[in-house]
Design a protein around this motif. Structure first.
Motif, short mmCIF file in Angstrom:
data_model
loop_
_atom_site.label_atom_id
_atom_site.label_comp_id
_atom_site.label_asym_id
_atom_site.label_seq_id
_atom_site.Cartn_x
_atom_site.Cartn_y
_atom_site.Cartn_z
N LEU A 132 0.82 -1.22 0.00
CA LEU A 132 0.00 0.00 0.00
C LEU A 132 0.85 1.26 0.00
CD1 LEU A 132 -2.76 -1.04 2.56
CD2 LEU A 132 -3.04 -0.71 0.10
N ALA A 133 2.06 1.18 0.59
CA ALA A 133 2.90 2.37 0.72
C ALA A 133 3.68 2.70 -0.55
CB ALA A 133 3.90 2.17 1.87
N ASP A 134 3.77 1.77 -1.47
CA ASP A 134 4.54 1.99 -2.70
C ASP A 134 3.69 2.82 -3.69
OD1 ASP A 134 6.00 1.93 -5.04
OD2 ASP A 134 6.66 -0.14 -4.76
N PRO A 135 4.10 4.06 -4.01
CA PRO A 135 3.29 4.89 -4.94
C PRO A 135 3.13 4.24 -6.31
CG PRO A 135 4.99 6.20 -3.83
CD PRO A 135 5.30 4.77 -3.53
N ALA A 136 4.13 3.48 -6.75
CA ALA A 136 4.05 2.85 -8.07
C ALA A 136 3.01 1.75 -8.11
CB ALA A 136 5.41 2.29 -8.47
N LEU A 137 2.65 1.19 -6.95
CA LEU A 137 1.71 0.08 -6.90
C LEU A 137 0.33 0.50 -6.39
CD1 LEU A 137 4.08 -2.61 -5.33
CD2 LEU A 137 3.67 -2.14 -7.75
N ALA A 138 0.24 1.71 -5.87
CA ALA A 138 -1.03 2.19 -5.30
C ALA A 138 -2.11 2.29 -6.37
CB ALA A 138 -0.81 3.55 -4.63
N GLY A 139 -3.33 1.96 -6.00
CA GLY A 139 -4.47 2.07 -6.89
C GLY A 139 -4.72 0.85 -7.74
N GLY A 140 -3.76 -0.07 -7.81
CA GLY A 140 -3.94 -1.27 -8.60
C GLY A 140 -4.80 -2.29 -7.88
N PRO A 141 -5.22 -3.34 -8.56
CA PRO A 141 -6.08 -4.35 -7.93
C PRO A 141 -5.40 -5.07 -6.77
CG PRO A 141 -5.34 -5.07 -10.11
CD PRO A 141 -4.96 -3.64 -9.98
N GLU A 142 -4.07 -5.27 -6.86
CA GLU A 142 -3.37 -5.93 -5.75
C GLU A 142 -3.38 -5.04 -4.51
OE1 GLU A 142 -2.04 -5.74 -8.82
OE2 GLU A 142 -2.33 -7.83 -9.42
N ALA A 143 -3.20 -3.72 -4.70
CA ALA A 143 -3.23 -2.80 -3.57
C ALA A 143 -4.62 -2.73 -2.94
CB ALA A 143 -2.79 -1.40 -4.03
N ARG A 144 -5.66 -2.75 -3.75
CA ARG A 144 -7.02 -2.72 -3.20
C ARG A 144 -7.31 -3.99 -2.41
NH1 ARG A 144 -8.32 -0.87 -8.44
NH2 ARG A 144 -9.47 -2.79 -8.90
N LEU A 145 -6.81 -5.11 -2.88
CA LEU A 145 -7.01 -6.36 -2.16
C LEU A 145 -6.23 -6.36 -0.86
CD1 LEU A 145 -8.20 -9.15 -1.98
CD2 LEU A 145 -6.37 -10.01 -3.44
N ALA A 146 -5.01 -5.80 -0.89
CA ALA A 146 -4.21 -5.70 0.33
C ALA A 146 -4.95 -4.87 1.39
CB ALA A 146 -2.85 -5.08 0.01
N ALA A 147 -5.56 -3.77 0.98
CA ALA A 147 -6.32 -2.94 1.92
C ALA A 147 -7.49 -3.72 2.52
CB ALA A 147 -6.82 -1.68 1.21
N ALA A 148 -8.14 -4.54 1.68
CA ALA A 148 -9.27 -5.33 2.16
C ALA A 148 -8.82 -6.40 3.15
CB ALA A 148 -9.98 -5.98 0.98
#
Length: 443
Positions: A132-148
């Motif tokens: 979640l902290a990586d700006p290059a990965l933020a907003g992607g489907p993997e980041a959304r799943l990590a937040a969930a």
């Protein structure tokens, strides 16, 4: 099938000038080399199938808590998190081999999932929070799943889960229902033909061209000019224009795909216009027989044939996967659509796939190649040849059989109804379904 009843074109290949025959021969040789190289090159390209499977599993994990308990195993699978962890490990290996930039996100998500599966929620926080902290990965489907996974009770996560559940239904239940309807229509069509109740097809009309003309159009125009010279000459110029305009990614990719496809179309269509201009007065409906009107009947025929073709293409893809599980690379446009979250870029991709590609490819393969081959070899051979060339032209060994079956369905529609417009609509509907599925999984 019965061949069309048109007379052969005047001035067949025997009367063609030597330079024209030589040009056709050179174009054919170059085309075979380019297509063979493209097919072999597809073996080293990643397949979008793995990405689609992983995205569907990510969607299932995100949607599972919001699904009704009795429906969870059916829609999300019995153990979606465990299945996703295995798929991630497989995709990480493939990403590392290909040098994909997706590998960091996949690795962090896989580490977090593995810790959760082991019951170590505290250990899972590190990789998931890093994702979640990586700006290059933020907003992607993997980041959304990590937040969930980190905050499953959050109202925002629950709302995301409800949306994921609707998307999961769209990519699982809806296709299954459509598939069953298609099987029913296909069985009905076969029954009617076996009982002799199907109407006779109209005469198969097409341009009065010879085989040499078709070779020059497809090998010379479509392959040499469109696929070889256009990228070499136009791509650098187009890239300079994009740089000067200041358009950046991801819109840059969408505009580039649209512009280069328009450039690819220009050469073959110019050759076709010149060829048709020398044929004299066209028959009713034109040489290509688009015959859009009445639009309602053309659309109904296209939709009905789409439903009947879908089970056959799905079966061919399933059989190919059983025989050749590794597969080969897919069309790069599929990955671009799957990984794009930019609406203008998606609009460019969608217009190219749903409007330009069906119009251009059906003009070449079912508008010209099929009727010319049918006049000389019979309608059955014409349908088969047009389907085979159509499948090979997509330069993917892993998609060759399903594309061949789709091409046979398009050819059958052209032969049975006589209208090229119905083929364009069927092709557009097929690409539209594929595009929609990619957007639902990737968004």
């Amino acid at each position: 099938m019965t061949p069309g009843n048109q007379p052969g074109p005047q001035g067949e290949q025997a009367a063609a000038p030597r330079w024209k025959q030589l040009l056709a021969l050179v174009s054919l040789a170059l085309s075979l080399l380019l297509w063979l190289n493209g097919l072999l090159d597809s073996l080293s390209r990643p397949s979008v199938g793995q990405s689609l499977n992983r995205r569907q599993l990510e969607l299932a994990v995100l949607a599972e808590p919001q699904l009704p308990t009795p429906w969870r195993p059916l829609l999300a699978g019995p153990q979606p998190r465990q299945t996703l962890a295995k798929a991630l490990a497989k995709d990480i290996k493939a990403s590392n081999i290909s040098g994909s930039t997706a590998a960091p996100a996949l690795q962090l998500l896989e580490q977090g999932l593995s810790q959760l599966q082991a019951g170590d929620r505290q250990g899972a926080q590190g990789p998931l929070e890093a994702l979640l902290a990586d700006p290059a990965l933020a907003g992607g489907p993997e980041a959304r799943l990590a937040a969930a996974l980190l905050e499953p009770q959050s109202p925002a996560v629950q709302a995301e889960g409800h949306r994921a559940a609707l998307r999961l239904v769209g990519v699982t239940v809806v296709p299954a229902v459509v598939l069953l309807l298609g099987i029913a229509l296909l069985l009905r069509e076969l029954w009617q033909r076996w009982r002799g109740r199907s109407p006779e097809p109209p005469p198969l009309q097409g341009p009065q061209l010879g085989g040499l003309d078709v070779v020059l159009l497809i090998a010379g125009g479509f392959v040499v000019v469109g696929e070889l010279l256009t990228p070499l000459l136009v791509a650098p110029l187009f890239s300079g224009l994009l740089n000067a305009s200041g358009i950046t990614s991801p819109l840059r990719e969408g505009v580039s795909v649209l512009g280069l496809y328009l450039a690819l179309m220009a050469g073959p269509l110019l050759i076709l216009v010149l060829q048709l201009r020398g044929l004299g007065p066209a028959p009713e409906g034109g040489w290509l027989q688009f015959r859009w009107r009445p639009l309602g009947s053309a659309l109904r025929r296209a939709l009905r044939t789409l439903l009947m073709v879908l089970p056959l293409v799905s079966l061919s893809g399933w059989l190919l996967e059983r025989v050749w599980s590794e597969g080969s690379g897919s069309n790069p446009l599929l990955e671009l659509v799957l990984n794009s979250h930019n609406l203008p870029a998606l609009a460019c991709f969608g217009f190219t796939a749903v409007v330009l590609a069906p119009l251009f490819e059906e003009t070449i393969f079912r508008g010209v190649l099929l009727p010319v081959a049918a006049r000389q070899l019979g309608a059955g051979c014409g349908v088969l040849i047009s389907a085979a060339v159509f499948a090979v032209a997509h330069l993917s060994l892993g998609e060759l059989l399903p594309l061949l079956v789709l091409g046979l369905g398009l050819g059958w529609l052209r032969w049975s109804g006589g209208r090229l417009g119905s083929c364009v609509l069927l092709h557009a509907l097929w690409n539209g379904l594929t595009f929609t599925n990619l957007v639902l999984l990737g968004w």
